[in-house]
Design a protein around this motif. Structure first.
Motif, mmCIF file in Angstrom:
data_model
loop_
_atom_site.group_PDB
_atom_site.id
_atom_site.type_symbol
_atom_site.label_atom_id
_atom_site.label_comp_id
_atom_site.label_asym_id
_atom_site.label_seq_id
_atom_site.Cartn_x
_atom_site.Cartn_y
_atom_site.Cartn_z
ATOM 1 N N ASP A 282 -55.567 -21.808 5.267
ATOM 2 C CA ASP A 282 -55.735 -23.313 6.058
ATOM 3 C C ASP A 282 -55.444 -22.884 7.569
ATOM 4 O O ASP A 282 -55.931 -23.708 8.422
ATOM 5 C CB ASP A 282 -53.695 -23.707 5.764
ATOM 6 N N ALA A 283 -54.696 -22.136 7.734
ATOM 7 C CA ALA A 283 -54.165 -21.831 9.570
ATOM 8 C C ALA A 283 -55.659 -21.534 10.132
ATOM 9 O O ALA A 283 -55.896 -22.209 11.667
ATOM 10 C CB ALA A 283 -53.632 -20.147 9.796
ATOM 11 N N ASN A 284 -56.693 -21.403 9.716
ATOM 12 C CA ASN A 284 -58.170 -21.049 10.314
ATOM 13 C C ASN A 284 -58.391 -22.094 10.458
ATOM 14 O O ASN A 284 -59.252 -23.611 11.783
ATOM 15 C CB ASN A 284 -58.830 -20.484 9.382
ATOM 16 N N LEU A 285 -58.512 -23.339 9.630
ATOM 17 C CA LEU A 285 -58.445 -25.002 8.978
ATOM 18 C C LEU A 285 -58.330 -25.995 10.189
ATOM 19 O O LEU A 285 -58.866 -26.079 11.061
ATOM 20 C CB LEU A 285 -58.700 -25.481 8.203
ATOM 21 N N ILE A 286 -56.788 -25.472 10.421
ATOM 22 C CA ILE A 286 -56.597 -26.277 10.909
ATOM 23 C C ILE A 286 -56.138 -26.345 12.372
ATOM 24 O O ILE A 286 -56.943 -27.240 13.557
ATOM 25 C CB ILE A 286 -54.938 -26.668 10.584
ATOM 26 N N ALA A 287 -56.255 -24.772 12.804
ATOM 27 C CA ALA A 287 -56.723 -24.425 14.564
ATOM 28 C C ALA A 287 -58.324 -25.023 14.546
ATOM 29 O O ALA A 287 -58.264 -25.078 15.405
ATOM 30 C CB ALA A 287 -56.528 -22.927 14.323
ATOM 31 N N GLN A 288 -59.084 -24.876 13.343
ATOM 32 C CA GLN A 288 -60.416 -24.842 13.715
ATOM 33 C C GLN A 288 -61.226 -26.756 14.157
ATOM 34 O O GLN A 288 -61.395 -27.315 14.989
ATOM 35 C CB GLN A 288 -61.686 -25.175 13.114
ATOM 36 N N TYR A 289 -59.736 -27.547 13.138
ATOM 37 C CA TYR A 289 -59.795 -29.062 13.693
ATOM 38 C C TYR A 289 -59.505 -29.700 15.169
ATOM 39 O O TYR A 289 -59.356 -30.164 15.434
ATOM 40 C CB TYR A 289 -59.599 -29.747 12.748
ATOM 41 N N VAL A 290 -57.851 -28.424 15.224
ATOM 42 C CA VAL A 290 -57.730 -29.429 16.478
ATOM 43 C C VAL A 290 -58.730 -28.951 17.902
ATOM 44 O O VAL A 290 -58.723 -29.715 18.690
ATOM 45 C CB VAL A 290 -56.324 -28.635 16.498
ATOM 46 N N MET A 291 -59.436 -27.470 17.803
ATOM 47 C CA MET A 291 -59.949 -27.619 18.864
ATOM 48 C C MET A 291 -61.534 -28.151 18.592
ATOM 49 O O MET A 291 -62.068 -28.658 19.649
ATOM 50 C CB MET A 291 -60.088 -25.794 18.731
ATOM 51 N N LEU A 292 -62.429 -28.112 18.052
ATOM 52 C CA LEU A 292 -63.271 -29.284 17.676
ATOM 53 C C LEU A 292 -63.577 -30.969 17.979
ATOM 54 O O LEU A 292 -63.827 -30.961 18.421
ATOM 55 C CB LEU A 292 -63.463 -28.456 16.410
#
Length: 440
Positions: A282-292
């Motif tokens: 989940d931490a990877n996914l939300i980090a990817q979302y906010v950066m993308l």
């Protein structure tokens, strides 16, 4: 007749008793002796007392409802209180804690050897119990601050495109590749071919925190503590660790010796933990979302650097047996600027240069830690957002593959990963904003 055995420890204790009696009197010596003899019992009682709430919290946290309530109330209050204190310090309190822990471990090991040689077994018991008290205290602080977060309810994350066909996926990949290439060619690079961070460590952390502030959902904590640089980053690199979030000290600590784009994405990942997102996938996914989804070009580039492979693999998944689309896939691969490959190659060389044994040791303990926190796949949980599947349904009456009545071809249903559906969602949002979305 058996002779009494006199050890070095016995002689030392007798000498101490004589000196204490000589300088302070019999009454004081008796109090000192009584205090020493009571120390193991007192430490055992304290350790047992600290162990009770630790066991209770560990049992309570496996219920998603309780974990959710705790994460939104108790854990956030603790993090805000401690983080407000540690954020004032320019150093990582977590790193300082680890250094002290290593020094104390070496000291205690030396004392253990000395006490074994002297036969001072009660001192050994006292030392072990003192360590147990310290470990129980840290364990309680851990459970209070972040232990419940691993059992929270499903993290909200916008997604789309579960029914995308291969033509649409190629369209999505081409859109994001054009942006990725443009950023890669625009942003300045260092002598290793890595994109230069234009903001510095603290500036980048502030910008990422600002991106998290845009998330309009109570699932994420409104408080973001400071990210800290680890002075001894070389040790983290040796252990193949890019960052650690330790909420008992209210901090995210980063390995700043890693390749620059890796440091930036890891900062987003670790700050996700401070927002209450403890599960690694989940931490990877939300980090990817906010950066993308960021308008900041550097942050978006680092998001692509970490996640773009998911878009390309979506093409392979979507086309199934329709191999005529392989030429489109190869075309997109050929259009990717070599600058990206150069940076990836440098990162691969950097990590492969680290000691293999130490890296495996770090991964081993990380795997145990994650399994203790409910991740049955251990370190594999970092990729939980990348799981894909393909369904080929069969006719229950014949057992043969079902066919499409229009084309006569076997039915093939790609099941996209969460990360791929995040890309699809962002594509729909971005193209709709500029009025260029196509039906496919």
């Amino acid at each position: 007749m058996r002779k009494n055995r006199i050890t070095a420890g016995t002689l030392l204790n007798a000498r101490r008793a004589r000196l204490t009696t000589r300088f302070f009197g019999l009454r004081y010596a008796a109090r000192v002796k009584r205090r020493v003899s009571l120390a193991p019992a007192v430490l055992a009682a304290v350790a047992a007392g600290l162990l009770v709430p630790l066991v209770i919290m560990n049992a309570l946290r496996i219920d998603a409802g309780r974990a959710e309530w705790w994460s939104r109330t108790v854990a956030r209050a603790y993090e805000r209180a401690v983080g407000a204190l540690t954020s004032w310090l320019p150093i990582s309190v977590y790193e300082l804690f680890v250094v002290i822990l290593i020094a104390a471990g070496l000291f205690l090991f030396g004392r253990l050897v000395i006490n074994l040689c002297r036969g001072a077994f009660m001192r050994i018991v006292t030392g072990v119990l003192a360590v147990a008290v310290g470990a129980a205290y840290v364990g309680n602080a851990y459970m209070l601050s972040m232990g419940f977060g691993y059992y929270r309810r499903k993290m909200p994350l916008p997604q789309a495109g579960a029914d995308y066909r291969v033509e649409k996926v190629i369209e999505v990949a081409e859109y994001f590749l054009n942006d990725y290439n443009a950023l890669a060619q625009k942003l300045p690079r260092d002598e290793n071919g890595c994109v230069i961070n234009p903001y510095g460590f603290d500036g980048t952390a502030r910008r990422i925190a600002a991106e998290y502030a845009k998330l309009d959902d109570g699932y994420f904590s409104p408080y973001t503590p400071n990210a800290k640089q680890v002075v001894n980053s070389w040790l983290m690199s040796d252990m193949l660790i890019t960052g650690v979030t330790f909420l008992p000290t209210g901090e995210a600590s980063l390995n700043v010796g890693a390749p620059p784009s890796v440091v930036t994405f890891t900062t987003a990942h670790e700050l996700a933990h401070t927002k209450g997102v403890q599960r690694e996938g989940d931490a990877n996914l939300i980090a990817q979302y906010v950066m993308l989804s960021s308008e900041d070009e550097y942050l978006r580039y680092c998001g692509y650097y970490n996640a773009f492979g998911a878009v390309m693999s979506a093409i392979v998944l979507a086309m199934g047996d329709e191999l005529q689309y392989a030429t489109e896939y190869n075309r997109l691969v050929g259009e990717m600027t070599p600058l990206i490959s150069v940076e990836k190659l440098y990162a691969n060389k950097y990590w492969s240069s680290q000691p293999d044994i130490i890296g495996k040791l770090g991964e081993f303990f990380n795997d145990l830690y994650l399994k203790f926190n409910g991740a049955s796949n251990g370190t594999g949980s970092y990729g939980d957002g990348n799981h894909t599947d393909a369904i080929r349904p069969t006719d229950p009456s014949t057992g043969e593959p079902m066919t499409d009545p229009d084309t006569g071809k076997p039915v093939y249903i790609p099941v996209y990963s969460t990360l791929q559906k995040v890309f699809f969602y962002l594509y729909e949002q971005k193209t709709a904003r500029f009025g260029i979305i196509k039906e496919c």
